[in-house]
Scaffold this motif. Structure first.
Motif, PDB file in Angstrom:
ATOM      1  N   PRO A  91       0.821  -1.224   0.000  1.00 45.09           N
ATOM      2  CA  PRO A  91       0.000   0.000   0.000  1.00 45.09           C
ATOM      3  C   PRO A  91       0.850   1.268   0.000  1.00 45.09           C
ATOM      4  N   ASP A  92       1.970   1.230   0.723  1.00 44.96           N
ATOM      5  CA  ASP A  92       2.844   2.399   0.747  1.00 44.96           C
ATOM      6  C   ASP A  92       3.503   2.626  -0.607  1.00 44.96           C
ATOM      7  N   LEU A  93       3.773   1.535  -1.317  1.00 44.98           N
ATOM      8  CA  LEU A  93       4.377   1.670  -2.641  1.00 44.98           C
ATOM      9  C   LEU A  93       3.408   2.342  -3.605  1.00 44.98           C
ATOM     10  N   VAL A  94       2.146   1.944  -3.561  1.00 39.23           N
ATOM     11  CA  VAL A  94       1.148   2.602  -4.413  1.00 39.23           C
ATOM     12  C   VAL A  94       1.087   4.093  -4.101  1.00 39.23           C
ATOM     13  N   GLN A  95       1.126   4.426  -2.807  1.00 33.25           N
ATOM     14  CA  GLN A  95       1.063   5.832  -2.437  1.00 33.25           C
ATOM     15  C   GLN A  95       2.311   6.587  -2.878  1.00 33.25           C
ATOM     16  N   LEU A  96       3.474   5.901  -2.864  1.00 36.93           N
ATOM     17  CA  LEU A  96       4.698   6.526  -3.362  1.00 36.93           C
ATOM     18  C   LEU A  96       4.532   6.906  -4.827  1.00 36.93           C
TER      19      LEU A  96
END
Length: 348
Positions: free
Chosen positions: A236-241
């Motif tokens: 999920p953090d990668l998508v937000q990045l």
């Protein structure tokens, strides 16, 4: 009877559960297994023999030879097996392909175009033992053609990404200056990215981390510039990045396979503008006009100029992002990938 042979242990059921609740992208091998009702085989839990260890000196790991040995005793002409890579496909083709009533064998080739790959292919006459050769790079298929594999047994399968997980969204970053994101470790050239951006008024955020110190040393400069950081990002953090990024840089060293392609497609699916270094392995994916800004591998000056042009021309950057997003949705989605591969396996 359909079978999938994985080159390394993966808990596909756990990934499928996480994907259902939005914690990870879907895995296409789980989708294939569900589409075909296939049995999944993994290189774990099989006793490794002395012969497995000896064979591993020639190719792959002992665990993959142990799996191939077990499958050679179980599978026959009523079976079709798809191998996710040459690491497991070559042992299976050698051992299962030697049987008179052998199964149908399909193998995905990621990076066979190497001296050892040529030797193993010729030594064991694998062109006669594999029924379907699959790759996501035309250079790999050209290599196989030159070894005598007929056109009817070759499948160019364009790479995919989960466009239901990697999606456009709102930036949540209270950024004071532009963010350049970059993702991955395989064949990455973050030294080039550091050289191109060290004195720019940007933040360079890299999702590339490994416990393998050698891999890290090859990818990164000895000292990171003050504006560059790298760490592990959860899915999920990668998508937000990606969503937070003003642009995504895919900087890779020259190679004949598709290093960097996964992050390029993920960025396109999140509708972000992309700057990518041109390599032989990516040539199939850079032919479509307008989806990315392409610079030569190793060209720090060209990379810097491309980044500045996109940052200084947001309308042009967004037009490129929309073009890449459209292509990702239409031609590089997981559903299309699964259907094409399943249909070819069924045709065997």
């Amino acid at each position: 009877m359909y079978h999938l042979a994985l080159g390394r242990p993966i808990n596909l059921e756990s990934i499928a559960h996480d994907a259902e609740v939005g914690l990870s992208p879907r895995h296409v091998m789980w989708g294939i297994s569900q589409r075909l009702g296939a049995t999944i085989h993994q290189p774990s839990g099989h006793p490794v023999s002395l012969f497995d260890k000896i064979r591993s000196k020639m190719s792959s790991r002992p665990e993959n030879w142990a799996l191939a040995r077990q499958l050679s005793e179980q599978l026959d002409s009523n079976d079709t097996i798809f191998c996710t890579g040459e690491d497991v496909g070559i042992p299976i083709a050698i051992l299962c392909g030697a049987k008179r009533n052998r199964p149908k064998i399909a193998v995905f080739f990621h990076n066979i175009d190497r001296p050892r790959g040529r030797l193993v292919m010729k030594l064991f006459r694998l062109a006669d033992k594999i029924d379907l050769f699959v790759s996501n790079a035309s250079l790999q298929l050209d290599f196989l053609r030159n070894l005598g594999v007929s056109e009817s047994r070759l499948l160019m399968l364009p790479e995919q990404t989960d466009t239901a997980f990697f999606t456009p969204g709102v930036s949540t970053s209270n950024q004071q200056r532009p963010i350049i994101a970059s993702v991955g470790l395989e064949k990455r050239d973050y030294r080039l990215l550091a050289e191109a951006t060290a004195d720019l008024d940007v933040d360079v955020k890299i999702s590339g981390f490994s416990k393998d110190a050698i891999a890290m040393a090859k990818a990164f400069p000895e000292t990171l510039p003050a504006n560059m950081s790298h760490k592990f990002y959860s899915w999920p953090d990668l998508v937000q990045l990606y969503r937070d990024a003003d642009l995504v840089a895919v900087t890779v060293t020259e190679n004949k396979f598709c290093a960097g392609l996964t992050s390029m497609l993920e960025a396109m699916a999140c509708q972000r503008p992309v700057v990518v270094t041109k390599t032989q392995g990516l040539v199939d994916y850079l032919a479509h006009p307008g989806i990315a800004t392409v610079v030569n591998s190793g060209d720090a000056k060209g990379l810097r100029e491309a980044i500045q042009k996109l940052l200084n021309n947001p309308q042009e950057a967004q037009a490129q992002a929309r073009c890449g997003y459209k292509l990702a949705l239409e031609e590089h989605n997981s559903e299309h990938y699964i259907e094409v591969l399943a249909a070819r396996l069924a045709s065997l």
